[in-house]
Write a protein that holds these residues in place. Sequence first.
Motif, PDB file in Angstrom:
ATOM      1  N   GLN A  18      -8.272  13.915   7.230  1.00 30.05           N
ATOM      2  CA  GLN A  18      -7.330  13.180   8.428  1.00 30.05           C
ATOM      3  C   GLN A  18      -5.806  12.743   7.496  1.00 30.05           C
ATOM      4  O   GLN A  18      -4.948  12.990   8.474  1.00 30.05           O
ATOM      5  CB  GLN A  18      -7.947  11.832   8.997  1.00 30.05           C
ATOM      6  N   TRP A  19      -6.045  12.272   6.716  1.00 31.10           N
ATOM      7  CA  TRP A  19      -4.938  11.758   5.825  1.00 31.10           C
ATOM      8  C   TRP A  19      -3.867  12.921   5.683  1.00 31.10           C
ATOM      9  O   TRP A  19      -2.843  12.745   5.641  1.00 31.10           O
ATOM     10  CB  TRP A  19      -5.167  10.918   4.574  1.00 31.10           C
ATOM     11  N   GLY A  20      -4.688  13.957   5.174  1.00 36.43           N
ATOM     12  CA  GLY A  20      -3.793  15.183   4.877  1.00 36.43           C
ATOM     13  C   GLY A  20      -3.151  15.768   6.142  1.00 36.43           C
ATOM     14  O   GLY A  20      -1.972  16.103   6.329  1.00 36.43           O
ATOM     15  N   ALA A  21      -4.064  15.680   7.511  1.00 37.60           N
ATOM     16  CA  ALA A  21      -3.607  16.093   8.636  1.00 37.60           C
ATOM     17  C   ALA A  21      -2.226  15.383   8.946  1.00 37.60           C
ATOM     18  O   ALA A  21      -1.123  15.663   9.474  1.00 37.60           O
ATOM     19  CB  ALA A  21      -4.603  16.155   9.786  1.00 37.60           C
ATOM     20  N   MET A  22      -2.394  14.056   8.835  1.00 35.52           N
ATOM     21  CA  MET A  22      -1.501  12.947   8.984  1.00 35.52           C
ATOM     22  C   MET A  22      -0.206  13.528   8.191  1.00 35.52           C
ATOM     23  O   MET A  22       1.136  12.933   8.558  1.00 35.52           O
ATOM     24  CB  MET A  22      -1.756  11.499   8.651  1.00 35.52           C
ATOM     25  N   GLY A  23      -0.153  13.690   7.092  1.00 30.91           N
ATOM     26  CA  GLY A  23       0.927  14.131   6.118  1.00 30.91           C
ATOM     27  C   GLY A  23       1.728  15.091   6.685  1.00 30.91           C
ATOM     28  O   GLY A  23       2.934  14.800   6.824  1.00 30.91           O
TER      29      GLY A  23
ATOM     30  N   ILE B 110       1.987   6.287  13.364  1.00 31.10           N
ATOM     31  CA  ILE B 110       1.247   5.240  13.025  1.00 31.10           C
ATOM     32  C   ILE B 110      -0.223   5.010  14.007  1.00 31.10           C
ATOM     33  O   ILE B 110      -1.029   4.994  13.084  1.00 31.10           O
ATOM     34  CB  ILE B 110       2.143   3.825  13.254  1.00 31.10           C
ATOM     35  N   ASP B 111      -0.208   5.326  15.216  1.00 30.14           N
ATOM     36  CA  ASP B 111      -1.161   5.210  16.018  1.00 30.14           C
ATOM     37  C   ASP B 111      -2.552   5.894  15.479  1.00 30.14           C
ATOM     38  O   ASP B 111      -3.626   5.523  15.243  1.00 30.14           O
ATOM     39  CB  ASP B 111      -0.991   5.372  17.327  1.00 30.14           C
ATOM     40  N   PRO B 112      -2.098   7.398  15.074  1.00 32.21           N
ATOM     41  CA  PRO B 112      -3.254   8.178  14.762  1.00 32.21           C
ATOM     42  C   PRO B 112      -3.717   7.669  13.333  1.00 32.21           C
ATOM     43  O   PRO B 112      -5.063   7.537  13.204  1.00 32.21           O
ATOM     44  CB  PRO B 112      -2.649   9.502  14.588  1.00 32.21           C
ATOM     45  N   ALA B 113      -2.916   7.114  12.459  1.00 36.27           N
ATOM     46  CA  ALA B 113      -3.547   6.757  11.104  1.00 36.27           C
ATOM     47  C   ALA B 113      -4.283   5.686  11.502  1.00 36.27           C
ATOM     48  O   ALA B 113      -5.082   5.577  10.803  1.00 36.27           O
ATOM     49  CB  ALA B 113      -2.118   6.392  10.480  1.00 36.27           C
ATOM     50  N   LEU B 114      -3.919   4.440  12.204  1.00 35.70           N
ATOM     51  CA  LEU B 114      -4.793   3.417  12.526  1.00 35.70           C
ATOM     52  C   LEU B 114      -6.029   3.670  13.000  1.00 35.70           C
ATOM     53  O   LEU B 114      -6.987   3.250  12.467  1.00 35.70           O
ATOM     54  CB  LEU B 114      -3.867   2.511  13.652  1.00 35.70           C
ATOM     55  N   SER B 115      -6.082   4.653  13.750  1.00 34.63           N
ATOM     56  CA  SER B 115      -7.290   5.103  14.367  1.00 34.63           C
ATOM     57  C   SER B 115      -8.377   5.949  13.154  1.00 34.63           C
ATOM     58  O   SER B 115      -9.639   5.369  12.984  1.00 34.63           O
ATOM     59  CB  SER B 115      -7.280   5.818  15.603  1.00 34.63           C
ATOM     60  N   ALA B 134     -15.941  -0.664  -2.586  1.00 37.17           N
ATOM     61  CA  ALA B 134     -14.546  -0.285  -3.040  1.00 37.17           C
ATOM     62  C   ALA B 134     -13.845   0.420  -1.911  1.00 37.17           C
ATOM     63  O   ALA B 134     -12.496   0.047  -1.671  1.00 37.17           O
ATOM     64  CB  ALA B 134     -14.400   0.226  -4.397  1.00 37.17           C
ATOM     65  N   PHE B 135     -14.605   1.325  -1.553  1.00 40.79           N
ATOM     66  CA  PHE B 135     -14.115   2.326  -0.564  1.00 40.79           C
ATOM     67  C   PHE B 135     -13.530   1.506   0.774  1.00 40.79           C
ATOM     68  O   PHE B 135     -12.488   1.815   1.430  1.00 40.79           O
ATOM     69  CB  PHE B 135     -14.929   3.627  -0.196  1.00 40.79           C
ATOM     70  N   HIS B 136     -14.595   0.952   1.219  1.00 42.12           N
ATOM     71  CA  HIS B 136     -14.375   0.052   2.551  1.00 42.12           C
ATOM     72  C   HIS B 136     -13.389  -0.918   2.371  1.00 42.12           C
ATOM     73  O   HIS B 136     -12.387  -1.082   3.120  1.00 42.12           O
ATOM     74  CB  HIS B 136     -15.667  -0.777   2.691  1.00 42.12           C
ATOM     75  N   SER B 137     -12.975  -1.624   0.999  1.00 42.30           N
ATOM     76  CA  SER B 137     -12.226  -2.521   0.913  1.00 42.30           C
ATOM     77  C   SER B 137     -10.571  -1.782   1.030  1.00 42.30           C
ATOM     78  O   SER B 137      -9.935  -2.389   1.688  1.00 42.30           O
ATOM     79  CB  SER B 137     -12.399  -3.314  -0.389  1.00 42.30           C
ATOM     80  N   GLN B 138     -10.766  -0.617   0.376  1.00 42.02           N
ATOM     81  CA  GLN B 138      -9.424   0.155   0.461  1.00 42.02           C
ATOM     82  C   GLN B 138      -9.030   0.619   1.794  1.00 42.02           C
ATOM     83  O   GLN B 138      -7.703   0.368   2.194  1.00 42.02           O
ATOM     84  CB  GLN B 138      -9.733   1.318  -0.535  1.00 42.02           C
ATOM     85  N   MET B 139     -10.057   0.913   2.635  1.00 41.76           N
ATOM     86  CA  MET B 139      -9.898   1.184   4.090  1.00 41.76           C
ATOM     87  C   MET B 139      -9.309  -0.133   4.768  1.00 41.76           C
ATOM     88  O   MET B 139      -8.337   0.146   5.543  1.00 41.76           O
ATOM     89  CB  MET B 139     -10.880   1.665   4.625  1.00 41.76           C
ATOM     90  N   ARG B 140      -9.978  -1.205   4.639  1.00 42.01           N
ATOM     91  CA  ARG B 140      -9.822  -2.288   5.305  1.00 42.01           C
ATOM     92  C   ARG B 140      -8.217  -2.799   4.956  1.00 42.01           C
ATOM     93  O   ARG B 140      -7.364  -3.119   5.837  1.00 42.01           O
ATOM     94  CB  ARG B 140     -10.595  -3.459   4.981  1.00 42.01           C
ATOM     95  N   GLN B 141      -7.741  -2.600   3.764  1.00 41.45           N
ATOM     96  CA  GLN B 141      -6.481  -2.891   3.389  1.00 41.45           C
ATOM     97  C   GLN B 141      -5.336  -2.017   3.959  1.00 41.45           C
ATOM     98  O   GLN B 141      -4.393  -2.468   4.393  1.00 41.45           O
ATOM     99  CB  GLN B 141      -6.175  -2.942   1.850  1.00 41.45           C
ATOM    100  N   LEU B 142      -5.692  -0.845   3.893  1.00 41.94           N
ATOM    101  CA  LEU B 142      -4.711   0.225   4.651  1.00 41.94           C
ATOM    102  C   LEU B 142      -4.733  -0.193   6.238  1.00 41.94           C
ATOM    103  O   LEU B 142      -3.471  -0.133   6.600  1.00 41.94           O
ATOM    104  CB  LEU B 142      -5.198   1.653   4.320  1.00 41.94           C
ATOM    105  N   GLU B 143      -6.002  -0.472   6.898  1.00 40.22           N
ATOM    106  CA  GLU B 143      -5.854  -0.583   8.089  1.00 40.22           C
ATOM    107  C   GLU B 143      -5.045  -1.694   8.539  1.00 40.22           C
ATOM    108  O   GLU B 143      -3.999  -1.922   9.253  1.00 40.22           O
ATOM    109  CB  GLU B 143      -7.441  -0.902   8.529  1.00 40.22           C
ATOM    110  N   GLU B 144      -5.325  -2.911   7.559  1.00 40.75           N
ATOM    111  CA  GLU B 144      -4.605  -4.017   7.901  1.00 40.75           C
ATOM    112  C   GLU B 144      -2.902  -3.946   7.841  1.00 40.75           C
ATOM    113  O   GLU B 144      -2.374  -4.228   8.902  1.00 40.75           O
ATOM    114  CB  GLU B 144      -4.958  -5.257   6.903  1.00 40.75           C
ATOM    115  N   PHE B 145      -2.650  -3.328   6.853  1.00 41.00           N
ATOM    116  CA  PHE B 145      -1.154  -2.843   6.756  1.00 41.00           C
ATOM    117  C   PHE B 145      -0.662  -2.022   7.839  1.00 41.00           C
ATOM    118  O   PHE B 145       0.532  -2.413   8.346  1.00 41.00           O
ATOM    119  CB  PHE B 145      -0.987  -2.227   5.391  1.00 41.00           C
TER     120      PHE B 145
END
Lengths: 173, 173
Positions: A18-23, B110-115, B134-145
């Motif tokens: 998905q990150w790729g598609a987003m790119g 932005i919206d699609p990335a968020l989802s 670690a993966f979960h935390s990375q996703m959360r950080q990205l999501e928050e930002f």
Amino acid sequence: MASEAEQLKRARDEFVAQWGAMGSQWGINRTMAQIHALLMTSPEPIGTDEVMAELEISRGNAHTNLKELVTWGLVRVVVKKGERREFFEAEKDVWQIFTIVTRERKKREIDPALSVLNRCAEGTKALKSPEGQAFHSQMRQLEEFVGFASKVADRVGSMKHGFAIQMAAKLLG
Amino acid sequence: MASEAEQLKRARDEFVAQWGAMGSQWGINRTMAQIHALLMTSPEPIGTDEVMAELEISRGNAHTNLKELVTWGLVRVVVKKGERREFFEAEKDVWQIFTIVTRERKKREIDPALSVLNRCAEGTKALKSPEGQAFHSQMRQLEEFVGFASKVADRVGSMKHGFAIQMAAKLLG
DNA sequence: ATTTGCTTTCAGAATTCACTGAAACTTCCA
DNA sequence: TGGAAGTTTCAGTGAATTCTGAAAGCAAAT
């Protein structure tokens, strides 16, 4: 029920895809975004061959896009002792990623626009006809606005994380 | 020496051409950006045939992109009395243009990335392994930002021109 | 000096994306 | 109802971008 490892793999694969598609939606090429996603979620640096295997892409493609990511500053080259090949590691700090992307997009999107607008405005400043003056004024307005955007991008891009958070909080409060 | 009319035409042609090239850099297609530039610098509404002639493009192409610009809200359809065909007129206010483009880019980028981020974070919140966490935390950080970015975009996009100027002045002061 | 392991480049293939032109459709008028 | 004027759609073509795979380059190890 799926093992933890499977669950993780599935989530990670989805993220990469998905990150790729987003790119693509952003002006970034799909493979580059996929590699970035892969590296961002890798617990440790990985090499070209792993990238090739994971994404099922050619060596040339993997190489080119890894190097492009390094040029952007989103990825660092890592050399492991005793290993001859290069490993790659992504910047994982979200704010860092953001400032890098901001800088890069400004360079590609804002700066060229500004120079075009400036040229068009300068070239018409002496026109006397109403249409000429209207055109000139339109160019000046665009130029002023884009110049503004340029400064904002610079300022935001050089902020420290904490400061930016404060600022955003005020904006959203 | 070139007449005023020639100077104006040259400047306008350059603007149209360059704005089009820029469109590519942004995720917008070249023709669409060119038509937008043409309309932004047209003293009065123009019709499909004029667009076709000016940019040397086909009817289908002109039509599709004009309609897309209308969908975005950057261009309005104008009907002249006594005329059967449609004319088109661009929004010329810079701040309006900016808010429209911001809204549109948010929707597409932005919206699609968020989802995606939300899905990936949710799907891994129960993982126990260090890599899973670690993966979960990375996703959360990205999501928050990205969520943050989303709110900022909304807020800025709904500001009145004057207020935004004030805000930016403070930021740049 | 040669081999070995890896990196880099690039011509052509594959894919994706945009454009054309013509036909189908719609609407207004006689 | 017929037809004139304009709009919309879309299959096929063309252009641009991205990817592959193989060959060339380079440097460490033997």
